[in-house]
Design an enzyme around this catalytic site. Sequence first.
Site, PDB file in Angstrom:
ATOM      1  N   LYS A  12       9.765  -9.230   2.745  1.00  0.00           N
ATOM      2  CA  LYS A  12      11.155  -8.880   3.086  1.00  0.00           C
ATOM      3  C   LYS A  12      12.079 -10.105   3.072  1.00  0.00           C
ATOM      4  O   LYS A  12      11.603 -11.248   3.086  1.00  0.00           O
ATOM      5  CB  LYS A  12      11.164  -8.212   4.465  1.00  0.00           C
ATOM      6  CG  LYS A  12      10.436  -6.869   4.503  1.00  0.00           C
ATOM      7  CD  LYS A  12      10.652  -6.179   5.851  1.00  0.00           C
ATOM      8  CE  LYS A  12       9.895  -4.868   5.925  1.00  0.00           C
ATOM      9  NZ  LYS A  12      10.148  -4.149   7.197  1.00  0.00           N
ATOM     10  N   TYR A  52      13.419   4.037   1.489  1.00  0.00           N
ATOM     11  CA  TYR A  52      13.069   4.304   2.895  1.00  0.00           C
ATOM     12  C   TYR A  52      13.452   5.719   3.340  1.00  0.00           C
ATOM     13  O   TYR A  52      13.533   5.971   4.541  1.00  0.00           O
ATOM     14  CB  TYR A  52      13.750   3.284   3.807  1.00  0.00           C
ATOM     15  CG  TYR A  52      12.967   2.011   4.052  1.00  0.00           C
ATOM     16  CD1 TYR A  52      11.620   2.025   4.411  1.00  0.00           C
ATOM     17  CD2 TYR A  52      13.598   0.769   3.979  1.00  0.00           C
ATOM     18  CE1 TYR A  52      10.921   0.852   4.666  1.00  0.00           C
ATOM     19  CE2 TYR A  52      12.907  -0.420   4.240  1.00  0.00           C
ATOM     20  CZ  TYR A  52      11.562  -0.357   4.587  1.00  0.00           C
ATOM     21  OH  TYR A  52      10.876  -1.518   4.859  1.00  0.00           O
ATOM     22  N   PHE A  60      17.309   3.960  13.324  1.00  0.00           N
ATOM     23  CA  PHE A  60      17.400   2.616  12.736  1.00  0.00           C
ATOM     24  C   PHE A  60      17.554   2.632  11.209  1.00  0.00           C
ATOM     25  O   PHE A  60      17.567   1.585  10.568  1.00  0.00           O
ATOM     26  CB  PHE A  60      16.178   1.766  13.149  1.00  0.00           C
ATOM     27  CG  PHE A  60      14.834   2.389  12.825  1.00  0.00           C
ATOM     28  CD1 PHE A  60      14.272   2.263  11.565  1.00  0.00           C
ATOM     29  CD2 PHE A  60      14.135   3.104  13.798  1.00  0.00           C
ATOM     30  CE1 PHE A  60      13.031   2.826  11.273  1.00  0.00           C
ATOM     31  CE2 PHE A  60      12.892   3.675  13.506  1.00  0.00           C
ATOM     32  CZ  PHE A  60      12.339   3.539  12.239  1.00  0.00           C
ATOM     33  N   ARG A  88      -2.718  -3.192   5.858  1.00  0.00           N
ATOM     34  CA  ARG A  88      -2.068  -2.908   7.152  1.00  0.00           C
ATOM     35  C   ARG A  88      -2.683  -3.748   8.271  1.00  0.00           C
ATOM     36  O   ARG A  88      -1.996  -4.194   9.185  1.00  0.00           O
ATOM     37  CB  ARG A  88      -2.122  -1.411   7.462  1.00  0.00           C
ATOM     38  CG  ARG A  88      -1.183  -0.638   6.516  1.00  0.00           C
ATOM     39  CD  ARG A  88      -1.130   0.812   6.814  1.00  0.00           C
ATOM     40  NE  ARG A  88      -0.405   1.120   8.044  1.00  0.00           N
ATOM     41  CZ  ARG A  88       0.915   1.103   8.176  1.00  0.00           C
ATOM     42  NH1 ARG A  88       1.688   0.754   7.157  1.00  0.00           N
ATOM     43  NH2 ARG A  88       1.480   1.432   9.314  1.00  0.00           N
ATOM     44  N   THR A  94       3.849  -3.244  13.650  1.00  0.00           N
ATOM     45  CA  THR A  94       5.241  -3.268  13.158  1.00  0.00           C
ATOM     46  C   THR A  94       6.086  -4.279  13.922  1.00  0.00           C
ATOM     47  O   THR A  94       6.871  -5.022  13.324  1.00  0.00           O
ATOM     48  CB  THR A  94       5.869  -1.857  13.313  1.00  0.00           C
ATOM     49  OG1 THR A  94       5.002  -0.919  12.676  1.00  0.00           O
ATOM     50  CG2 THR A  94       7.239  -1.785  12.679  1.00  0.00           C
ATOM     51  N   ARG A 105       2.544 -10.595  10.486  1.00  0.00           N
ATOM     52  CA  ARG A 105       3.717 -10.398  11.353  1.00  0.00           C
ATOM     53  C   ARG A 105       3.661 -11.262  12.599  1.00  0.00           C
ATOM     54  O   ARG A 105       4.699 -11.693  13.113  1.00  0.00           O
ATOM     55  CB  ARG A 105       3.860  -8.918  11.689  1.00  0.00           C
ATOM     56  CG  ARG A 105       4.399  -8.118  10.487  1.00  0.00           C
ATOM     57  CD  ARG A 105       4.222  -6.650  10.674  1.00  0.00           C
ATOM     58  NE  ARG A 105       4.938  -5.865   9.687  1.00  0.00           N
ATOM     59  CZ  ARG A 105       4.700  -4.578   9.480  1.00  0.00           C
ATOM     60  NH1 ARG A 105       3.760  -3.955  10.175  1.00  0.00           N
ATOM     61  NH2 ARG A 105       5.400  -3.919   8.577  1.00  0.00           N
ATOM     62  N   ASN A 115      10.442  -8.254  10.163  1.00  0.00           N
ATOM     63  CA  ASN A 115       8.994  -8.367  10.387  1.00  0.00           C
ATOM     64  C   ASN A 115       8.246  -8.796   9.125  1.00  0.00           C
ATOM     65  O   ASN A 115       7.056  -8.569   8.975  1.00  0.00           O
ATOM     66  CB  ASN A 115       8.432  -7.072  10.994  1.00  0.00           C
ATOM     67  CG  ASN A 115       8.612  -5.864  10.097  1.00  0.00           C
ATOM     68  OD1 ASN A 115       9.215  -5.947   9.041  1.00  0.00           O
ATOM     69  ND2 ASN A 115       8.069  -4.724  10.508  1.00  0.00           N
ATOM     70  N   HIS A 118       6.353  -5.317   4.367  1.00  0.00           N
ATOM     71  CA  HIS A 118       6.156  -3.858   4.411  1.00  0.00           C
ATOM     72  C   HIS A 118       4.875  -3.563   3.657  1.00  0.00           C
ATOM     73  O   HIS A 118       4.573  -4.235   2.664  1.00  0.00           O
ATOM     74  CB  HIS A 118       7.330  -3.135   3.731  1.00  0.00           C
ATOM     75  CG  HIS A 118       7.022  -1.688   3.441  1.00  0.00           C
ATOM     76  ND1 HIS A 118       7.182  -0.700   4.371  1.00  0.00           N
ATOM     77  CD2 HIS A 118       6.520  -1.085   2.325  1.00  0.00           C
ATOM     78  CE1 HIS A 118       6.789   0.458   3.845  1.00  0.00           C
ATOM     79  NE2 HIS A 118       6.389   0.248   2.604  1.00  0.00           N
ATOM     80  N   GLU A 129       5.050   4.662  -3.776  1.00  0.00           N
ATOM     81  CA  GLU A 129       5.798   3.403  -3.645  1.00  0.00           C
ATOM     82  C   GLU A 129       5.561   2.482  -4.841  1.00  0.00           C
ATOM     83  O   GLU A 129       6.479   1.793  -5.287  1.00  0.00           O
ATOM     84  CB  GLU A 129       5.417   2.710  -2.327  1.00  0.00           C
ATOM     85  CG  GLU A 129       5.912   3.505  -1.120  1.00  0.00           C
ATOM     86  CD  GLU A 129       5.664   2.821   0.222  1.00  0.00           C
ATOM     87  OE1 GLU A 129       6.105   3.359   1.236  1.00  0.00           O
ATOM     88  OE2 GLU A 129       5.025   1.741   0.257  1.00  0.00           O
TER      89      GLU A 129
END
Length: 136
Positions: A12, A52, A60, A88, A94, A105, A115, A118, A129
Amino acid sequence: MSNIEKTLSIIKPDAVERNLTEDIKNFFIDNDLEILSSKKIHMSKEEASEFYKVHQAKPFYDDLCTYLSSGSIIVMVLEGENAVSANRKLMGATNPKDAEPNTIRKLYGISIDKNSVHGSDSVENAKKEINFFFKD
Ligand code: CMP
C-alpha cells in the site's frame, strides 16, 4: 499432499512511500512465497472503489478508497504452498497493534488504514483479485 495456490498481494501507499517495497518482497521470498508478477501502479479513486467493492457498505469505505488511490502501490501475484493463508499469516492482523511479532503489519504498519499490505482472504477472491490487476 502439496497444495500450491496463487494469491494477490498489494504493497500500500504508506509502505511504498517509505521505501519498504524491497523489504516486504524479501519477506515473502524468505518465507517461501514466489513473486510471479509484480507491477507498480497508481489507481484512480474509481478503480480503488471497484477493487474494494465488497466493503462498500462499511463506514470506512470512502476513506479506504481515497487512501488506496493516494499514491503508488505494488500489486503482486504470489505463489506457494497454501499461499492464501500463508500470506495472511505473514501479513498479521488487520490492525497492526493486534498483529503478532514478526509479521509485516507488526513490523511496518502504522494504523488500521496504513497497514502496509493487502492480501486476498480466500482462494475464490484471490482469483478475482488477480484477474482484476493481471487480466492476460
Ligand atoms: P485490507 O486487508 O486492505 O482490506 C480492507 C481494508 O480496510 C483493511 O485492510 C484496512 O486497512 C481498512 N480498514 C479501515 N478500517 C477498518 C476496520 N474498522 N475494519 C477492517 N478494516 C478496516
